[in-house]
Each structure stands twice: as structure tokens, then as C-alpha cells.
Motif scaffolding. Structure first.
Motif, PDB file in Angstrom:
ATOM      1  N   ASP A  83      15.195  -8.804  29.817  1.00  0.00           N
ATOM      2  CA  ASP A  83      14.186  -8.987  30.864  1.00  0.00           C
ATOM      3  C   ASP A  83      13.580 -10.386  30.879  1.00  0.00           C
ATOM      4  OD1 ASP A  83      14.537  -6.371  31.700  1.00  0.00           O
ATOM      5  OD2 ASP A  83      12.839  -5.608  30.526  1.00  0.00           O
ATOM      6  N   LEU A  84      13.742 -11.151  29.808  1.00  0.00           N
ATOM      7  CA  LEU A  84      13.225 -12.516  29.789  1.00  0.00           C
ATOM      8  C   LEU A  84      14.007 -13.431  30.728  1.00  0.00           C
ATOM      9  CD1 LEU A  84      12.675 -13.037  25.953  1.00  0.00           C
ATOM     10  CD2 LEU A  84      10.954 -12.509  27.691  1.00  0.00           C
ATOM     11  N   PHE A  85      15.233 -13.041  31.051  1.00  0.00           N
ATOM     12  CA  PHE A  85      16.124 -13.868  31.851  1.00  0.00           C
ATOM     13  C   PHE A  85      16.208 -13.338  33.276  1.00  0.00           C
ATOM     14  CE2 PHE A  85      17.533 -13.943  27.439  1.00  0.00           C
ATOM     15  CZ  PHE A  85      17.558 -15.305  27.189  1.00  0.00           C
ATOM     16  N   ALA A  86      16.232 -14.243  34.249  1.00  0.00           N
ATOM     17  CA  ALA A  86      16.459 -13.845  35.633  1.00  0.00           C
ATOM     18  C   ALA A  86      17.851 -13.231  35.730  1.00  0.00           C
ATOM     19  CB  ALA A  86      16.354 -15.068  36.555  1.00  0.00           C
ATOM     20  N   PRO A  87      18.057 -12.269  36.635  1.00  0.00           N
ATOM     21  CA  PRO A  87      19.380 -11.636  36.742  1.00  0.00           C
ATOM     22  C   PRO A  87      20.523 -12.629  36.943  1.00  0.00           C
ATOM     23  CG  PRO A  87      17.775 -10.438  38.038  1.00  0.00           C
ATOM     24  CD  PRO A  87      17.096 -11.695  37.562  1.00  0.00           C
ATOM     25  N   ASP A  88      20.249 -13.742  37.643  1.00  0.00           N
ATOM     26  CA  ASP A  88      21.287 -14.741  37.929  1.00  0.00           C
ATOM     27  C   ASP A  88      21.130 -16.011  37.088  1.00  0.00           C
ATOM     28  OD1 ASP A  88      18.941 -15.460  39.218  1.00  0.00           O
ATOM     29  OD2 ASP A  88      19.932 -16.096  41.065  1.00  0.00           O
ATOM     30  N   VAL A  89      20.535 -15.882  35.898  1.00  0.00           N
ATOM     31  CA  VAL A  89      20.340 -17.012  35.001  1.00  0.00           C
ATOM     32  C   VAL A  89      21.677 -17.694  34.709  1.00  0.00           C
ATOM     33  CG1 VAL A  89      20.507 -15.600  32.909  1.00  0.00           C
ATOM     34  CG2 VAL A  89      19.278 -17.771  32.813  1.00  0.00           C
ATOM     35  N   GLN A  90      21.607 -19.012  34.516  1.00  0.00           N
ATOM     36  CA  GLN A  90      22.793 -19.789  34.146  1.00  0.00           C
ATOM     37  C   GLN A  90      22.496 -20.620  32.909  1.00  0.00           C
ATOM     38  OE1 GLN A  90      23.567 -22.097  37.683  1.00  0.00           O
ATOM     39  NE2 GLN A  90      24.935 -20.526  38.484  1.00  0.00           N
ATOM     40  N   LEU A  91      23.495 -20.736  32.045  1.00  0.00           N
ATOM     41  CA  LEU A  91      23.446 -21.615  30.882  1.00  0.00           C
ATOM     42  C   LEU A  91      24.456 -22.714  31.149  1.00  0.00           C
ATOM     43  CD1 LEU A  91      22.671 -22.277  27.889  1.00  0.00           C
ATOM     44  CD2 LEU A  91      24.555 -20.781  27.225  1.00  0.00           C
ATOM     45  N   THR A  92      24.001 -23.968  31.136  1.00  0.00           N
ATOM     46  CA  THR A  92      24.897 -25.080  31.442  1.00  0.00           C
ATOM     47  C   THR A  92      25.120 -25.960  30.219  1.00  0.00           C
ATOM     48  OG1 THR A  92      23.105 -26.532  32.221  1.00  0.00           O
ATOM     49  CG2 THR A  92      24.190 -25.133  33.863  1.00  0.00           C
ATOM     50  N   GLY A  93      26.280 -26.609  30.205  1.00  0.00           N
ATOM     51  CA  GLY A  93      26.645 -27.507  29.119  1.00  0.00           C
ATOM     52  C   GLY A  93      26.193 -28.925  29.382  1.00  0.00           C
TER      53      GLY A  93
END
Length: 126
Positions: free
Chosen positions: A12-22
Motif C-alpha cells: 500500500d505504500l506504493f502507487a499501483p503504477d509505481v515505477q523503479l528506474t535505473g
């Protein structure tokens, strides 16, 4: 990972469409399930890899918040077997959820990592 209050799940801390980028801006992992799983796996590896002699096998060394831009920058250090230092920037959405995580810097030993290919490999493995 420390349990969260009021029945809030880690996901729940993350938005459903969260992205992790390099480092190169490429998307490594996306979606609250995959990103939370990656962080859970990382935390588990840190716990297993730490030594009982060192309470600071992994620690946050600095946190800088910019509430105007809704960002939190976290610098961290790991001394599990080899020294690893990193900087991640967390971008928050209007609801306070984590919308984007940018991995800004990673230094392993004394070598600054500039190639994001290994990040993509780890992201795809989780």
C-alpha cells in the motif's frame, strides 16, 4: 520489514503504477506488487547476509526531503561482505504514495556503477 500500523500493507505504500528506474532512466520494475516484492527480497537478503557483530551492516546515512517537489532522497550504506553505497530518490503522488523510485547512484567497493544492465537483470529476476 517492520510491520506497518493500522493494517496497512507494505504494498500500500506504493502507487499501483509505481515505477523503479535505473541510472539510465529505463524502467526496471513497475507495479506495486513487483516493486514491493523487490524491496521485500532485498530486505530479506540484507537480514540473512548481515553479521551478528555489526548492527550497521545496512543503514541509512542521509535523508533529504523536498516537500514542494514531493521527493525524498535516501542515501544508504551496506557493509555486508563488500561496501556498497547508493542513493535513491522517491517521488510521492498527491495521495502520499510512492509513484516513482529513481536509483541515482551506486558504488560497489570503490567503483561507481554506471551501466544499468545489471539493475535490469535483478529487476527481472524478482
Amino acid at each position: 520489514i517492520t510491520p506497518l500500523p493500522n493494517g496497512i500493507s507494505f504494498r500500500d505504500l506504493f502507487a499501483p503504477d509505481v515505477q523503479l528506474t535505473g541510472f539510465d532512466g529505463s524502467i526496471l520494475v513497475e507495479g506495486s506488487g513487483r516493486v514491493s516484492d523487490l524491496y521485500r527480497t532485498t530486505a530479506s537478503l540484507r537480514e540473512r547476509g548481515g553479521s551478528s557483530e555489526s548492527d550497521d551492516a545496512w543503514r541509512v546515512t542521509d535523508i533529504t526531503a523536498n516537500w514542494k517537489d514531493r521527493t525524498v532522497q535516501v542515501r544508504w550504506l551496506s557493509n555486508i561482505q563488500v561496501k556498497v553505497e547508493g542513493t535513491d530518490v522517491f517521488h510521492l503522488n498527491n495521495e502520499g504514495g510512492i509513484q516513482l523510485i529513481e536509483q541515482k547512484e551506486l558504488v560497489v567497493g570503490s567503483s561507481k556503477i554506471i551501466d544499468a544492465s545489471w539493475q535490469r537483470a535483478i529487476g527481472s529476476a524478482v
